[in-house]
Design an enzyme around this catalytic site. Structure first.
Site, PDB file in Angstrom:
ATOM      1  N   GLU A  99       8.883  -5.348   7.093  1.00  0.00           N
ATOM      2  CA  GLU A  99       8.557  -4.039   7.675  1.00  0.00           C
ATOM      3  C   GLU A  99       7.311  -3.511   6.991  1.00  0.00           C
ATOM      4  OE1 GLU A  99      12.462  -2.788   6.970  1.00  0.00           O
ATOM      5  OE2 GLU A  99      12.004  -1.764   5.098  1.00  0.00           O
ATOM      6  N   TYR A 111      -0.438 -10.274   8.754  1.00  0.00           N
ATOM      7  CA  TYR A 111       0.848 -10.822   9.178  1.00  0.00           C
ATOM      8  C   TYR A 111       0.728 -11.499  10.556  1.00  0.00           C
ATOM      9  CZ  TYR A 111       2.602  -7.936   5.335  1.00  0.00           C
ATOM     10  OH  TYR A 111       2.817  -7.373   4.108  1.00  0.00           O
TER      11      TYR A 111
HETATM   12  C1  COA Z   1      -2.761  -6.530   3.130  1.00  0.00           C
HETATM   13  C2  COA Z   1      -3.433  -7.308   1.992  1.00  0.00           C
HETATM   14  C3  COA Z   1      -2.365  -7.990   1.145  1.00  0.00           C
HETATM   15  C4  COA Z   1      -4.380  -8.362   2.597  1.00  0.00           C
HETATM   16  O1  COA Z   1      -4.876  -9.170   1.544  1.00  0.00           O
HETATM   17  P1  COA Z   1      -6.357  -9.774   1.600  1.00  0.00           P
HETATM   18  O2  COA Z   1      -6.480 -10.790   0.534  1.00  0.00           O
HETATM   19  O3  COA Z   1      -7.338  -8.665   1.582  1.00  0.00           O
HETATM   20  O4  COA Z   1      -6.364 -10.453   3.042  1.00  0.00           O
HETATM   21  P2  COA Z   1      -7.211 -11.744   3.455  1.00  0.00           P
HETATM   22  O5  COA Z   1      -8.596 -11.640   2.928  1.00  0.00           O
HETATM   23  O6  COA Z   1      -6.424 -12.960   3.127  1.00  0.00           O
HETATM   24  O7  COA Z   1      -7.291 -11.573   5.031  1.00  0.00           O
HETATM   25  C5  COA Z   1      -6.409 -12.270   5.904  1.00  0.00           C
HETATM   26  C6  COA Z   1      -6.413 -11.553   7.243  1.00  0.00           C
HETATM   27  O8  COA Z   1      -5.876 -10.262   7.116  1.00  0.00           O
HETATM   28  C7  COA Z   1      -6.575  -9.356   7.977  1.00  0.00           C
HETATM   29  N1  COA Z   1      -7.267  -8.351   7.168  1.00  0.00           N
HETATM   30  C8  COA Z   1      -7.400  -8.333   5.819  1.00  0.00           C
HETATM   31  N2  COA Z   1      -8.047  -7.206   5.444  1.00  0.00           N
HETATM   32  C9  COA Z   1      -8.312  -6.519   6.570  1.00  0.00           C
HETATM   33  C10 COA Z   1      -8.936  -5.268   6.835  1.00  0.00           C
HETATM   34  N3  COA Z   1      -9.432  -4.491   5.855  1.00  0.00           N
HETATM   35  N4  COA Z   1      -9.012  -4.849   8.116  1.00  0.00           N
HETATM   36  C11 COA Z   1      -8.508  -5.593   9.126  1.00  0.00           C
HETATM   37  N5  COA Z   1      -7.903  -6.792   8.932  1.00  0.00           N
HETATM   38  C12 COA Z   1      -7.814  -7.233   7.678  1.00  0.00           C
HETATM   39  C13 COA Z   1      -7.540 -10.207   8.771  1.00  0.00           C
HETATM   40  O9  COA Z   1      -6.861 -10.658   9.933  1.00  0.00           O
HETATM   41  C14 COA Z   1      -7.788 -11.353   7.839  1.00  0.00           C
HETATM   42  O10 COA Z   1      -8.172 -12.525   8.495  1.00  0.00           O
HETATM   43  P3  COA Z   1      -9.758 -12.798   8.811  1.00  0.00           P
HETATM   44  O11 COA Z   1     -10.454 -12.706   7.499  1.00  0.00           O
HETATM   45  O12 COA Z   1      -9.758 -14.165   9.404  1.00  0.00           O
HETATM   46  O13 COA Z   1     -10.169 -11.703   9.741  1.00  0.00           O
HETATM   47  C15 COA Z   1      -4.316  -6.345   1.124  1.00  0.00           C
HETATM   48  O14 COA Z   1      -5.150  -5.611   1.969  1.00  0.00           O
HETATM   49  C16 COA Z   1      -3.513  -5.398   0.259  1.00  0.00           C
HETATM   50  O15 COA Z   1      -3.119  -5.739  -0.850  1.00  0.00           O
HETATM   51  N6  COA Z   1      -3.277  -4.174   0.760  1.00  0.00           N
HETATM   52  C17 COA Z   1      -2.558  -3.156  -0.010  1.00  0.00           C
HETATM   53  C18 COA Z   1      -1.086  -3.474  -0.186  1.00  0.00           C
HETATM   54  C19 COA Z   1      -0.401  -3.677   1.128  1.00  0.00           C
HETATM   55  O16 COA Z   1      -0.666  -2.994   2.105  1.00  0.00           O
HETATM   56  N7  COA Z   1       0.521  -4.652   1.174  1.00  0.00           N
HETATM   57  C20 COA Z   1       1.251  -4.988   2.387  1.00  0.00           C
HETATM   58  C21 COA Z   1       2.378  -4.108   2.665  1.00  0.00           C
HETATM   59  S1  COA Z   1       3.599  -4.153   1.404  1.00  0.00           S
END
Ligand code: COA
Length: 153
Positions: A99, A111
């Site tokens: 979720e 996701y």
């Molecule tokens: C969500 C989170 C874990 C993503 O980690 P990340 O290492 O930045 O993500 P990645 O670089 O591996 O990106 C993978 C995909 O996620 C999506 N994505 C990542 N950052 C994004 C952004 N700022 N906006 C839109 N899509 C995004 C894209 O689909 C991306 O794929 P693409 O590069 O081919 O477009 C990170 O933003 C985070 O830690 N957020 C705060 C904590 C959180 O929200 N955790 C999840 C809920 S508990």
């Protein structure tokens, strides 16, 4: 490098959590998770820069929490960590649930890229900083798609 979380990682993991969440888990919750869940971390130059906590339940699993240090976001680390952590689940789940806040577009995009899709919306589930509430998007990933496809063809 992706590996299982250890007690020595707790401070760094908790520090990342505090940077990214409005309602962060307490350090104690991470400490307890070590014994109960599959907790993984990803390192960059020997520094822990992200974590992922999965809860196996019989033949399913729940993604409880994950985060990447803001300084290292947008480099593919979250995608890599989640894929690896799912692959390492020993119960080989049929489905994985999670979720997520409806406003958390980066996480929802991650996701979806990882094979999850929305199955429900839990209204007014999360507390917000302004005292209001926010919907939770419920998502599922069906694993072993290749196997399932055999039965459809
Ligand atoms: C969500 C989170 C874990 C993503 O980690 P990340 O290492 O930045 O993500 P990645 O670089 O591996 O990106 C993978 C995909 O996620 C999506 N994505 C990542 N950052 C994004 C952004 N700022 N906006 C839109 N899509 C995004 C894209 O689909 C991306 O794929 P693409 O590069 O081919 O477009 C990170 O933003 C985070 O830690 N957020 C705060 C904590 C959180 O929200 N955790 C999840 C809920 S508990």
């Amino acid at each position: 490098m992706i590996r299982l979380m250890q007690k020595a990682d707790l401070n760094q993991v908790h520090a990342i959590e505090n940077q990214v969440q409005t309602h962060p888990w307490k350090r104690q919750q991470f400490a307890e998770s070590l014994a109960s869940y599959q907790c993984s971390v990803i390192e960059h130059e020997q520094k822990v820069v992200g974590f992922c906590i999965l809860q196996p339940v019989v033949d399913e699993a729940n993604l409880l929490l994950m985060a990447i240090d803001p300084q290292y976001q947008g480099q593919g680390l979250g995608f890599k960590l989640l894929a690896h952590a799912i692959q390492q689940l020993k119960n080989e789940p049929v489905q994985i649930f999670l979720e997520v806040r409806e406003s958390n577009h980066p996480a929802i995009a991650l996701y979806e890229k990882s094979g999850f899709h929305q199955i429900d919306l839990r209204k007014n589930y999360y507390p917000c900083e302004d005292g209001g509430r926010e919907h939770a998007v419920i998502m599922v990933k069906t694993c072993h798609d290749d196997f399932a496809a055999l039965f459809k063809s």
